[in-house]
Design an enzyme around this catalytic site. Structure first.
Site, short mmCIF file in Angstrom:
data_model
loop_
_atom_site.label_atom_id
_atom_site.label_comp_id
_atom_site.label_asym_id
_atom_site.label_seq_id
_atom_site.Cartn_x
_atom_site.Cartn_y
_atom_site.Cartn_z
N GLU A 43 -8.50 4.93 -1.42
CA GLU A 43 -8.54 6.35 -1.06
C GLU A 43 -8.96 7.20 -2.25
O GLU A 43 -8.48 7.04 -3.36
CB GLU A 43 -7.14 6.77 -0.58
CG GLU A 43 -7.05 8.22 -0.14
CD GLU A 43 -5.63 8.61 0.23
OE1 GLU A 43 -5.47 9.61 0.95
OE2 GLU A 43 -4.68 7.93 -0.20
N LYS A 116 -8.25 12.35 8.08
CA LYS A 116 -6.87 11.85 8.03
C LYS A 116 -5.95 12.66 8.94
O LYS A 116 -5.89 13.89 8.86
CB LYS A 116 -6.38 11.93 6.57
CG LYS A 116 -5.03 11.31 6.30
CD LYS A 116 -4.81 11.31 4.78
CE LYS A 116 -3.49 10.70 4.39
NZ LYS A 116 -3.35 10.63 2.91
N CYS A 153 -4.20 6.03 4.20
CA CYS A 153 -2.92 6.10 3.48
C CYS A 153 -1.74 6.45 4.38
O CYS A 153 -1.26 5.58 5.11
CB CYS A 153 -3.04 7.04 2.30
SG CYS A 153 -1.76 6.75 1.05
#
Length: 293
Positions: A43, A116, A153
């Site tokens: 990331e 995300k 993540c």
């Protein structure tokens, strides 16, 4: 038989964007030379993890998708090497800012831009200051080699992420990550918890999973985090079949037979026996009040 080789990478990041991109390219090239067809970088690898503290000048790191240096670089590299590359970057779109992932096919084509979904907020992980919640939803993307499902993540801590991606057809899950020590608890090493959470996603959905994390200690102001690497690949039963240590800049690979895994998944009956009508609690925050869209 559809054979697939995947790779995870891990590296430390400096303030030199060009150097970070070059070292990421070096790892991609090494993995490709070993036969990897889908290669995962960590990331936000183009810079240090700038979310340690809240600073307005870090918004200057964001770029629109079409203008991002790393995305353009790795589109060319993907085409040259014939590999699939999900590339994490800090996206600016109009007045909004996202933690995004550009999914690049083996011919360099940009297949999709994922934003995300789940945004964390904690000491040392101040992401809600920088990123808006993603508006793309989850999608399985057909690449040259496999249908892949990607999260970023914090997405990996939610079983809904993995289940949604596999329901949409993902044959492989990929999670670029930046996670390490906890400023509020210096004695906590969450690497095992982190791995086991994703191993459960692989096992419950009967798909392989690749996770790439960064290494090294980064500091800003009063905050310091040591990222613990431990990048790994799990098979469709959740077993770790490849794993790095916590300190080395390296890559790892694993091979899978996607047809064999698909047959196993069908036989197990996990998706046959689902009861979506019984899961209304998942449409709530408190277990009671359904959120309508």
């Amino acid at each position: 038989m559809r054979k697939l080789m995947v790779a995870a990478t891990q590296m430390a990041c400096s303030d030199d964007i060009d150097d970070n991109i070059q070292r990421a390219e070096d790892l991609v090239r090494l993995a490709a030379e070993d036969g990897a067809q889908i290669i995962l970088l960590q990331e936000l690898f183009q810079t240090p993890y700038f979310c340690l503290e809240q600073r307005l000048d870090h918004f200057d790191l964001a770029r629109p998708l079409a203008d991002n240096q790393g995305v353009a670089h790795f589109r060319a590299l993907a085409k040259q090497l014939g590999v699939v590359l999900p590339i994490s970057y800090f996206e600016r779109s109009g007045a909004a800012y996202y933690n995004s992932l550009a999914i690049i096919d083996a011919d360099g084509a940009l297949l999709w831009n994922y934003r995300k979904t789940h945004i964390p907020q904690a000491l040392g992980y101040q992401e809600k200051f920088y990123f808006s919640p993603g508006d793309t939803g989850f999608r399985a993307i057909q690449t040259k080699f496999a249908r892949i499902g990607c999260g970023i993540c914090w997405d990996q801590w939610f079983p809904e992420t993995a289940r949604s991606l596999v329901l949409k057809g993902a044959e492989l899950l990929l999670f670029p990550t930046a996670i390490g020590s906890e400023p509020l608890n210096a004695t906590l090493d969450s690497s095992g918890h982190w791995q086991r959470t994703m191993q459960g996603h692989a096992a419950a959905n009967i798909v392989p999973l690749v996770a790439s994390n960064r290494i090294g200690t980064e500091a800003e102001g009063e905050t310091s985090t040591t990222f613990y690497g431990s990048s790994f690949i799990a098979d469709h039963t959740g077993e770790k079949i490849a794993e790095t240590n916590k300190v080395d800049e390296t890559y790892l690979t694993a091979k899978f037979d996607l047809d064999e895994i698909e047959a196993y998944r069908r036989a197990w009956g996990v998706f046959r026996d689902r009861r979506p009508e019984m899961y209304t609690a998942l449409r709530t925050l408190d277990g009671q009040n359904i959120i309508e869209r």
